[in-house]
Write a protein that holds these residues in place. Sequence first.
Motif, short mmCIF file in Angstrom:
data_model
loop_
_atom_site.label_atom_id
_atom_site.label_comp_id
_atom_site.label_asym_id
_atom_site.label_seq_id
_atom_site.Cartn_x
_atom_site.Cartn_y
_atom_site.Cartn_z
N UNK A 1 0.83 -1.20 0.00
CA UNK A 1 0.00 0.00 0.00
C UNK A 1 0.86 1.25 0.00
N UNK A 2 1.93 1.25 0.79
CA UNK A 2 2.84 2.40 0.81
C UNK A 2 3.48 2.60 -0.55
N UNK A 3 3.90 1.51 -1.18
CA UNK A 3 4.51 1.61 -2.50
C UNK A 3 3.53 2.18 -3.52
N UNK A 4 2.29 1.73 -3.47
CA UNK A 4 1.29 2.22 -4.41
C UNK A 4 1.00 3.70 -4.19
N UNK A 5 1.02 4.14 -2.93
CA UNK A 5 0.90 5.57 -2.66
C UNK A 5 2.03 6.35 -3.35
N UNK A 6 3.26 5.87 -3.16
CA UNK A 6 4.42 6.57 -3.72
C UNK A 6 4.40 6.57 -5.24
#
Length: 229
Positions: free
Chosen positions: A156-161
């Motif tokens: 999820x963090x990667x997709x945000x970035x």
Amino acid sequence: MPAGGLAEARDEAERAALVEAGRRLFARPCRFFFAAQRLDQLPPPRAPEVAFCGRSNVGKSSLVNALTGRKTLARVSGTPGRTRQLNFFEIGGAPGEQRLVLVDMPGYGYAQAPKDLKADWQGLMFDFLRGRPSLRRVLLLLDARIETKPSDRAVMELLDKAAVAFQIVLTKADAVRPPALARRLREAEGLARAHTAGHPLVVATSSRTGLGIEALRAELAALAAPAED
């Protein structure tokens, strides 16, 4: 028909129109057309793409099969971590009709896979998410029966970035009692709200009973585009 899907439907008529669009889209032929193990093997973009992402053995291939009504379209493996390539499936494609590409991605988080092998196929997955211009949404599959894992939160963090929109889909919901499923849905909705790339609508599904399949088809139909003549 609201382009944003069921979350943006203003009334029952719009919701019904989306559901019907989903039924029509997934009644069309769906075929496997490409597999890639490296980024330089990816096919040229040909239609809007939706990627199925999740931990190993979360049920990605089973969900693809349930959506398309084809029991063996995507190979279902009983061995976690076995799928190590991006598998592309095209729905529709005749001139003028709606068209969508589904991408079955390698699973992540399989602890027993060798480190160099995990780096190879997880690196492919993450590079694909960051760099594919035709990718409209990622369906992030979470097992309804278990808690959200650190690897899920990391994705999820990667997709945000990467500014890649993702929608949480709970799988295997038929194996969870209604009160526990309601709690799991609330938790997943909270996770979606906490991420800038998160879609507000969480869909609970079961590939075995068909729970949530109609709603998910409606969501995906809103992302499809007419094929070129």
